[in-house]
Motif scaffolding. Structure first.
Motif, mmCIF file in Angstrom:
data_model
loop_
_atom_site.group_PDB
_atom_site.id
_atom_site.type_symbol
_atom_site.label_atom_id
_atom_site.label_comp_id
_atom_site.label_asym_id
_atom_site.label_seq_id
_atom_site.Cartn_x
_atom_site.Cartn_y
_atom_site.Cartn_z
ATOM 1 N N THR A 103 42.977 39.887 34.358
ATOM 2 C CA THR A 103 44.061 40.666 33.873
ATOM 3 C C THR A 103 44.190 41.911 33.930
ATOM 4 O O THR A 103 44.982 42.918 34.283
ATOM 5 C CB THR A 103 44.338 39.987 32.374
ATOM 6 O OG1 THR A 103 44.733 38.608 32.790
ATOM 7 C CG2 THR A 103 45.645 40.758 31.876
ATOM 8 N N TYR A 104 42.999 42.408 33.304
ATOM 9 C CA TYR A 104 42.666 43.830 33.154
ATOM 10 C C TYR A 104 42.486 44.543 34.477
ATOM 11 O O TYR A 104 43.096 45.584 34.578
ATOM 12 C CB TYR A 104 41.419 44.278 32.204
ATOM 13 C CG TYR A 104 41.757 44.188 30.625
ATOM 14 C CD1 TYR A 104 42.287 45.380 30.161
ATOM 15 C CD2 TYR A 104 41.506 43.227 29.872
ATOM 16 C CE1 TYR A 104 42.465 45.261 28.637
ATOM 17 C CE2 TYR A 104 41.648 43.084 28.537
ATOM 18 C CZ TYR A 104 42.367 43.968 28.022
ATOM 19 O OH TYR A 104 42.832 44.195 26.622
ATOM 20 N N LEU A 105 41.791 43.930 35.415
ATOM 21 C CA LEU A 105 41.397 44.791 36.664
ATOM 22 C C LEU A 105 42.639 44.850 37.522
ATOM 23 O O LEU A 105 42.877 45.665 38.025
ATOM 24 C CB LEU A 105 40.208 43.895 37.410
ATOM 25 C CG LEU A 105 38.990 44.000 36.677
ATOM 26 C CD1 LEU A 105 37.958 43.155 37.502
ATOM 27 C CD2 LEU A 105 38.420 45.449 36.673
ATOM 28 N N ARG A 106 43.334 43.634 37.236
ATOM 29 C CA ARG A 106 44.572 43.609 38.581
ATOM 30 C C ARG A 106 45.926 44.031 37.664
ATOM 31 O O ARG A 106 46.680 44.496 38.428
ATOM 32 C CB ARG A 106 44.772 42.120 38.751
ATOM 33 C CG ARG A 106 43.697 41.727 39.780
ATOM 34 C CD ARG A 106 43.423 42.421 41.055
ATOM 35 N NE ARG A 106 42.559 41.793 41.864
ATOM 36 C CZ ARG A 106 42.500 40.583 42.835
ATOM 37 N NH1 ARG A 106 43.768 40.221 42.794
ATOM 38 N NH2 ARG A 106 41.606 39.858 43.327
ATOM 39 N N PHE B 241 50.165 40.604 28.854
ATOM 40 C CA PHE B 241 48.917 39.721 28.778
ATOM 41 C C PHE B 241 49.391 38.348 28.486
ATOM 42 O O PHE B 241 48.628 37.348 29.326
ATOM 43 C CB PHE B 241 48.181 40.243 27.501
ATOM 44 C CG PHE B 241 47.889 41.376 27.436
ATOM 45 C CD1 PHE B 241 46.468 41.772 27.893
ATOM 46 C CD2 PHE B 241 48.565 42.708 27.315
ATOM 47 C CE1 PHE B 241 45.910 43.207 27.900
ATOM 48 C CE2 PHE B 241 47.999 43.926 27.150
ATOM 49 C CZ PHE B 241 46.755 43.989 27.569
ATOM 50 N N GLU B 242 50.406 38.145 28.052
ATOM 51 C CA GLU B 242 50.913 36.731 27.704
ATOM 52 C C GLU B 242 51.470 36.163 29.065
ATOM 53 O O GLU B 242 50.872 34.769 29.211
ATOM 54 C CB GLU B 242 52.073 36.517 26.521
ATOM 55 C CG GLU B 242 51.805 36.897 25.378
ATOM 56 C CD GLU B 242 50.693 36.110 24.604
ATOM 57 O OE1 GLU B 242 50.447 35.046 24.993
ATOM 58 O OE2 GLU B 242 50.003 36.927 23.810
ATOM 59 N N ALA B 243 51.997 36.756 30.025
ATOM 60 C CA ALA B 243 52.328 36.087 31.383
ATOM 61 C C ALA B 243 51.221 35.827 32.057
ATOM 62 O O ALA B 243 51.198 34.996 32.569
ATOM 63 C CB ALA B 243 53.317 37.277 31.866
ATOM 64 N N ALA B 244 50.211 36.865 32.130
ATOM 65 C CA ALA B 244 48.823 36.640 32.841
ATOM 66 C C ALA B 244 48.281 35.209 32.363
ATOM 67 O O ALA B 244 47.645 34.766 33.196
ATOM 68 C CB ALA B 244 48.092 37.778 32.818
ATOM 69 N N LYS B 245 48.183 35.383 30.972
ATOM 70 C CA LYS B 245 47.533 33.898 30.338
ATOM 71 C C LYS B 245 47.996 32.765 30.804
ATOM 72 O O LYS B 245 47.405 31.797 31.141
ATOM 73 C CB LYS B 245 47.416 34.081 28.733
ATOM 74 C CG LYS B 245 46.643 33.101 28.161
ATOM 75 C CD LYS B 245 46.731 33.564 26.875
ATOM 76 C CE LYS B 245 45.588 32.625 25.893
ATOM 77 N NZ LYS B 245 45.636 32.626 24.534
ATOM 78 N N VAL B 246 49.466 32.931 30.885
ATOM 79 C CA VAL B 246 50.312 31.444 31.449
ATOM 80 C C VAL B 246 49.983 31.381 32.651
ATOM 81 O O VAL B 246 49.781 30.043 33.041
ATOM 82 C CB VAL B 246 51.725 31.729 30.801
ATOM 83 C CG1 VAL B 246 52.522 30.582 31.621
ATOM 84 C CG2 VAL B 246 52.190 31.858 29.519
ATOM 85 N N ASP B 247 49.751 32.387 33.480
ATOM 86 C CA ASP B 247 49.561 32.264 35.080
ATOM 87 C C ASP B 247 48.110 31.745 35.335
ATOM 88 O O ASP B 247 47.604 31.459 36.228
ATOM 89 C CB ASP B 247 49.882 33.464 35.718
ATOM 90 C CG ASP B 247 51.312 33.441 35.869
ATOM 91 O OD1 ASP B 247 52.267 32.699 35.580
ATOM 92 O OD2 ASP B 247 51.765 34.650 36.174
ATOM 93 N N GLY B 248 47.289 31.578 34.184
ATOM 94 C CA GLY B 248 45.907 31.097 34.354
ATOM 95 C C GLY B 248 45.210 32.376 34.520
ATOM 96 O O GLY B 248 43.730 31.887 34.950
ATOM 97 N N ALA B 249 45.331 33.486 34.592
ATOM 98 C CA ALA B 249 44.514 34.677 34.905
ATOM 99 C C ALA B 249 43.339 34.772 33.904
ATOM 100 O O ALA B 249 43.616 34.821 32.608
ATOM 101 C CB ALA B 249 45.122 35.939 35.120
#
Length: 317
Positions: free
Chosen positions: A225-228, A212-220
């Motif tokens: 985040t949940y769907l992909r 979750f943190e990585a996806a947040k850093v990437d701007g998702a």
């Protein structure tokens, strides 16, 4: 040279006998054999009561047994199966079964996933909300059916009290064939979506939080985040929950019988199980009922068998 060959030919069988005796002695001393007095009797009883009953039911379906005289086993045929497929009531019940199976399972999974995601975000009163949604599953079909029988009552039911309070005419929830099956599915979703929620919540909590943190850093975004990322990792949770839900959908006879108190469920909600019991106990068509039961068994196996194969390939069996 000849003596050596003769010696080898005479000693080889002896070695094989010794090896066979060793394996037999090892098997007889194994925990499997030594524990047989404990599991043997239940295994035999289950084999006779369960699998013996299934085999006898399949055999009866090839006869013309009506429950009065003894079945005739000399002329076995597929007449009852041909009768079933030619019967409009059977086709309607089979279609309703498939609709119930697919719609109930799909809606329960979607709602359960949505609730699990909300709880996974750590909303307030998480434990209490989880208990409230899971509690209906602890209720039996009989209790649930009586609750919804009152909810759907056309004169004094809670839903029609709300409908008339909004200025609309009361709705015959179970008497209208167009909405009766949807009403049954809605009640079953209310009872079992909490189970799907718990299964998904366990799957979500097993996923490392750093994703979750990585996806947040990437701007998702959260939705992306949940769907992909997250939902694709819940494949095993989805399969496990879906199989259990489909099994409960096949066991909906108890709910429908308790909902109306008779073998004939509301118009548009007849399923294979209710048709089977009605044909046997109301009309005395035992062979025809056995044929329906056999096809219902095949439908259940079509749900369970792929799951067992999947679990075997995953190394879980």
């Amino acid at each position: 040279m000849a003596t050596q060959e003769t010696t080898e030919s005479t000693t080889a069988p002896t070695e094989e006998v010794v090896d066979w005796q060793t394996k037999l002695r090892y098997f007889l001393n194994s925990d499997f054999v030594r524990s047989s007095p404990y599991w043997g009797i239940p295994f035999v009883l289950m084999g006779i009561a369960v699998y013996g009953g299934i085999g006898y039911n399949v055999l009866i379906s090839f006869t013309d047994f009506s429950g009065i005289s003894s079945p005739t086993y000399s002329n076995l045929d597929l007449e009852m199966y041909r009768t079933a497929f030619a019967n409009e009531a059977f086709r309607e019940a089979a279609i309703n079964n498939l609709i119930l199976l697919v719609a109930f399972t799909t809606v329960s999974l979607i709602l359960g996933l949505f609730l699990a995601i909300l709880l996974d975000h750590g909303i307030r009163y998480k434990d209490k909300i989880q208990t409230v949604y899971l509690l209906p599953m602890a209720l039996s079909f009989v209790v649930t059916a009586q609750l919804w029988r009152w909810m759907y009552n056309q004169e004094s039911g809670f839903l029609n009290v709300v409908v008339t309070g909004l200025g609309f005419e009361p709705i015959d929830w179970l008497g209208n064939p167009e909405i009766a099956l949807a009403s049954v599915i809605f009640a079953l979703v209310w009872q079992f979506s909490g189970y799907a929620m718990v299964v998904y919540l366990a799957g979500l909590q097993s996923i490392p939080r750093d994703q979750f943190e990585a996806a947040k850093v990437d701007g998702a975004s959260t939705l992306r985040t949940y769907l992909r990322i997250i939902v694709p990792q819940l494949k095993e949770s989805s399969v496990s929950a879906a199989v259990v839900l489909m099994v409960f959908a096949l066991k909906a006879f108890t709910f429908l019988y308790s909902l109306v108190g008779q073998y004939r469920p509301p118009n548009g909600t007849d399923i294979l199980a209710t048709l089977m019991v009605r044909q046997a106990f109301k009309f005395g068509k035992w062979a025809y009922s056995a044929a329906i039961a056999t096809m219902l068994l095949l439908l259940a196996l079509s749900v369970i068998a792929p799951y067992l194969v999947y679990q075997h390939r995953q190394g879980s069996l």
